[in-house]
Design a protein around this motif. Sequence first.
Motif, PDB file in Angstrom:
ATOM      1  N   LEU A  51       0.828  -1.211   0.000  1.00 27.25           N
ATOM      2  CA  LEU A  51       0.000   0.000   0.000  1.00 27.25           C
ATOM      3  C   LEU A  51       0.865   1.265   0.000  1.00 27.25           C
ATOM      4  N   LEU A  52       1.900   1.262   0.813  1.00 21.73           N
ATOM      5  CA  LEU A  52       2.777   2.435   0.892  1.00 21.73           C
ATOM      6  C   LEU A  52       3.512   2.681  -0.423  1.00 21.73           C
ATOM      7  N   ILE A  53       4.081   1.641  -0.969  1.00 24.53           N
ATOM      8  CA  ILE A  53       4.868   1.805  -2.199  1.00 24.53           C
ATOM      9  C   ILE A  53       3.941   2.101  -3.379  1.00 24.53           C
ATOM     10  N   GLY A  54       2.768   1.477  -3.384  1.00 26.28           N
ATOM     11  CA  GLY A  54       1.794   1.753  -4.438  1.00 26.28           C
ATOM     12  C   GLY A  54       1.322   3.190  -4.407  1.00 26.28           C
ATOM     13  N   SER A  55       1.046   3.700  -3.219  1.00 28.10           N
ATOM     14  CA  SER A  55       0.593   5.090  -3.126  1.00 28.10           C
ATOM     15  C   SER A  55       1.712   6.058  -3.498  1.00 28.10           C
ATOM     16  N   HIS A  56       2.957   5.676  -3.242  1.00 25.53           N
ATOM     17  CA  HIS A  56       4.076   6.544  -3.640  1.00 25.53           C
ATOM     18  C   HIS A  56       4.157   6.624  -5.166  1.00 25.53           C
ATOM     19  N   TYR A  57       4.131   5.466  -5.821  1.00 24.80           N
ATOM     20  CA  TYR A  57       4.310   5.457  -7.272  1.00 24.80           C
ATOM     21  C   TYR A  57       3.080   5.923  -8.028  1.00 24.80           C
ATOM     22  N   LEU A  58       1.943   5.982  -7.363  1.00 24.67           N
ATOM     23  CA  LEU A  58       0.751   6.511  -8.003  1.00 24.67           C
ATOM     24  C   LEU A  58       0.483   7.948  -7.586  1.00 24.67           C
ATOM     25  N   GLY A  59       1.297   8.458  -6.665  1.00 25.79           N
ATOM     26  CA  GLY A  59       1.078   9.789  -6.121  1.00 25.79           C
ATOM     27  C   GLY A  59       1.909  10.872  -6.790  1.00 25.79           C
ATOM     28  N   ALA A  60       1.869  12.032  -6.176  1.00 25.82           N
ATOM     29  CA  ALA A  60       2.535  13.215  -6.727  1.00 25.82           C
ATOM     30  C   ALA A  60       4.051  13.109  -6.723  1.00 25.82           C
ATOM     31  N   HIS A  61       4.605  12.249  -5.887  1.00 21.22           N
ATOM     32  CA  HIS A  61       6.065  12.155  -5.761  1.00 21.22           C
ATOM     33  C   HIS A  61       6.648  10.996  -6.576  1.00 21.22           C
ATOM     34  N   ALA A  62       5.869  10.442  -7.495  1.00 22.25           N
ATOM     35  CA  ALA A  62       6.277   9.236  -8.215  1.00 22.25           C
ATOM     36  C   ALA A  62       7.567   9.419  -9.007  1.00 22.25           C
ATOM     37  N   ARG A  63       7.840  10.604  -9.483  1.00 20.99           N
ATOM     38  CA  ARG A  63       9.026  10.817 -10.313  1.00 20.99           C
ATOM     39  C   ARG A  63      10.255  11.209  -9.498  1.00 20.99           C
ATOM     40  N   GLU A  64      10.093  11.336  -8.191  1.00 23.18           N
ATOM     41  CA  GLU A  64      11.214  11.737  -7.341  1.00 23.18           C
ATOM     42  C   GLU A  64      12.038  10.519  -6.947  1.00 23.18           C
ATOM     43  N   GLY A  65      13.312  10.594  -7.186  1.00 27.90           N
ATOM     44  CA  GLY A  65      14.222   9.539  -6.758  1.00 27.90           C
ATOM     45  C   GLY A  65      14.121   8.297  -7.613  1.00 27.90           C
ATOM     46  N   GLY A  66      14.839   7.280  -7.186  1.00 30.29           N
ATOM     47  CA  GLY A  66      14.870   6.020  -7.908  1.00 30.29           C
ATOM     48  C   GLY A  66      15.907   5.093  -7.299  1.00 30.29           C
ATOM     49  N   PHE A  67      16.283   4.076  -8.053  1.00 26.88           N
ATOM     50  CA  PHE A  67      17.205   3.067  -7.537  1.00 26.88           C
ATOM     51  C   PHE A  67      18.469   2.922  -8.369  1.00 26.88           C
ATOM     52  N   SER A  68      18.659   3.754  -9.373  1.00 22.96           N
ATOM     53  CA  SER A  68      19.803   3.558 -10.267  1.00 22.96           C
ATOM     54  C   SER A  68      21.110   4.136  -9.731  1.00 22.96           C
ATOM     55  N   THR A  69      21.058   5.100  -8.849  1.00 20.28           N
ATOM     56  CA  THR A  69      22.274   5.648  -8.232  1.00 20.28           C
ATOM     57  C   THR A  69      22.001   5.873  -6.749  1.00 20.28           C
ATOM     58  N   LEU A  70      23.063   5.999  -5.994  1.00 23.59           N
ATOM     59  CA  LEU A  70      22.906   6.279  -4.572  1.00 23.59           C
ATOM     60  C   LEU A  70      22.243   7.635  -4.361  1.00 23.59           C
TER      61      LEU A  70
END
Length: 153
Positions: A51-70
Amino acid sequence: MALTPDFLFSLANPVALLGWALLVLAPRWRVTQWVVLSGALPLVLAGCYALLIGSHYLGAHAREGGFSTLADVAVLFRNPWALLAGWVHYLCFDLCLGIWESRDARRRGVPHLLLVPCLLLTFLFGPVGLLLYTLARRFYGREKQISAPILPS
């Protein structure tokens, strides 16, 4: 009461702590079997994580950050909701690891008193507990042979 990251954090920690306490203090209790060793408690945490991760990726902050770099991971975890999701991820997976250690120790005959420090380190420092348990099972455990048929007749 508002569902804030701080409030949900204050709920998630005791849920995980309950599981760890049962593994350490009452490993053979029927409630421990039903609630923890069955995987039910980690599944509750997994549902919360989803639920937490789904709401993040469907929410306003979905484009912030990622996993490709530290640096991208650092940006991701500036969001308190994503940080909470990350924490619940740790709680869930470390508890799963503790469950595996407990079940494996019982199967191999590793004494519970030897397992306890491994569980505590897994709870606090994940991979360090796994490392210690791996050493304990190597030197103190013997896999018990189960004389059950592979396929039911």
